[in-house]
Design a protein around this motif. Structure first.
Motif, short mmCIF file in Angstrom:
data_model
loop_
_atom_site.label_atom_id
_atom_site.label_comp_id
_atom_site.label_asym_id
_atom_site.label_seq_id
_atom_site.Cartn_x
_atom_site.Cartn_y
_atom_site.Cartn_z
N LEU A 20 0.83 -1.20 0.00
CA LEU A 20 0.00 0.00 0.00
C LEU A 20 0.87 1.25 0.00
O LEU A 20 1.93 1.28 0.61
CB LEU A 20 -0.92 0.02 1.24
N SER A 21 0.40 2.28 -0.64
CA SER A 21 1.13 3.55 -0.66
C SER A 21 1.02 4.23 0.70
O SER A 21 0.16 3.90 1.51
CB SER A 21 0.56 4.47 -1.74
N HIS A 22 1.93 5.18 0.94
CA HIS A 22 1.90 5.93 2.20
C HIS A 22 0.58 6.67 2.35
O HIS A 22 0.02 6.73 3.45
CB HIS A 22 3.08 6.91 2.23
N ARG A 23 0.08 7.22 1.26
CA ARG A 23 -1.19 7.94 1.30
C ARG A 23 -2.33 7.01 1.69
O ARG A 23 -3.21 7.37 2.48
CB ARG A 23 -1.46 8.57 -0.07
N THR A 24 -2.32 5.79 1.15
CA THR A 24 -3.37 4.83 1.47
C THR A 24 -3.31 4.42 2.92
O THR A 24 -4.34 4.31 3.60
CB THR A 24 -3.24 3.58 0.57
N ARG A 25 -2.09 4.20 3.45
CA ARG A 25 -1.94 3.80 4.85
C ARG A 25 -2.41 4.92 5.79
O ARG A 25 -3.02 4.67 6.82
CB ARG A 25 -0.49 3.42 5.13
N ASP A 26 -2.11 6.17 5.40
CA ASP A 26 -2.59 7.29 6.20
C ASP A 26 -4.11 7.36 6.20
O ASP A 26 -4.74 7.64 7.23
CB ASP A 26 -2.02 8.61 5.66
N LEU A 27 -4.69 7.07 5.04
CA LEU A 27 -6.15 7.09 4.93
C LEU A 27 -6.77 5.99 5.79
O LEU A 27 -7.80 6.20 6.43
CB LEU A 27 -6.56 6.91 3.47
N VAL A 28 -6.12 4.83 5.82
CA VAL A 28 -6.60 3.73 6.66
C VAL A 28 -6.58 4.15 8.12
O VAL A 28 -7.54 3.91 8.87
CB VAL A 28 -5.74 2.47 6.44
N SER A 155 -0.41 0.39 8.80
CA SER A 155 0.12 1.75 8.96
C SER A 155 1.30 1.80 9.93
O SER A 155 2.26 2.52 9.71
CB SER A 155 -0.98 2.69 9.47
#
Length: 238
Positions: A20-28, A155
């Motif tokens: 997962l991208s960093h942006r996706t992990r932050d969104l999670v 994350s």
């Protein structure tokens, strides 16, 4: 079972997290924070339950939660619970470091420990199990924690798996207390404990949403203070 679901979810989360991208992990993480906030508000609103109002009066429940948070926070701050918990997480990280940053590991350990161990299901489920009433609530909590740990570990990494130790100690201790003491907490006392835990979970949500680094661990003594304040008011009223 709860420890197993947290560990399994953490492993899956770490494996998925690398894809997962960093942006996706932050969104999670943000999504978990928002859901945690929803659960926290639902728990905190139990302060208006009839059982508590009947025991202490209609104007006292919110004051009980406020008093528990203030007194518990002072006690926890003096005991440096948050600092000690973070230190324990850092020690584990140093022992089992696999290249993750210490701050990330500690954040995952502390946040996951608070989410998994601060809430009505933790204490009510463990006490119910200890009292021989069945473990249905703990089974439900185990499933919820398993899914949550997947998202957390995606994350925060292996710090989430380390929180299984806290789950084992906290819930194991509460189960033992239930087995030894029996059914000693009336509904009003349990309601105050759950409402106080809900307010504390709001602090966890604020941490996850990166809005405020509330020292939630320092507030843990409030979970003991809340039922004591209820008992004090019951004695005074009678």
């Amino acid at each position: 079972m709860n420890v197993a679901t947290v560990l399994l979810g953490s492993v899956l989360g770490v494996l998925v997290g690398h894809r997962l991208s960093h942006r996706t992990r932050d969104l999670v993480t943000d999504a978990i924070g928002l859901v945690t906030l929803l659960i926290a508000i639902s728990s905190a609103l139990t302060v208006g339950d009839q059982a508590l109002s009947d025991a202490v009066g209609t104007s006292a429940p919110v004051l009980i939660v406020l008093g528990a948070m203030l007194i518990g926070g002072i006690i926890g701050s003096l005991l440096r619970i948050e600092q000690r918990l973070e230190g324990f997480g850092a020690w584990i990280q140093r022992r089992f470091d696999r290249g993750e940053g210490e701050g990330k590991f500690v954040d995952g350990f502390v946040s996951a420990s608070m989410v998994f161990c601060v809430g009505p299901l933790t204490f009510l489920g463990a006490l119910s199990d200890g009292l021989g009433r069945g473990a249905d609530q703990l089974f439900l909590k185990s499933v919820l924690d398993g899914f949550t740990s997947i998202a957390f570990a995606a994350s925060f990494g292996w710090g989430v798996a380390a929180s299984a130790l806290v789950v084992l100690v906290v819930q194991g201790s509460m189960t033992a207390v239930g087995a030894v003491l029996g059914d000693v907490l009336p509904d009003a006392h349990v309601t105050a404990l759950g409402a106080t835990g809900g307010v504390m979970l709001i602090g966890v949500a604020l941490r996850l949403l990166k809005l405020k680094q509330v020292a939630v661990a320092d507030l843990l003594p409030a979970l003991i203070v809340a039922p004591l304040l209820v008992q004090l008011l019951v004695v005074i009223r009678n």
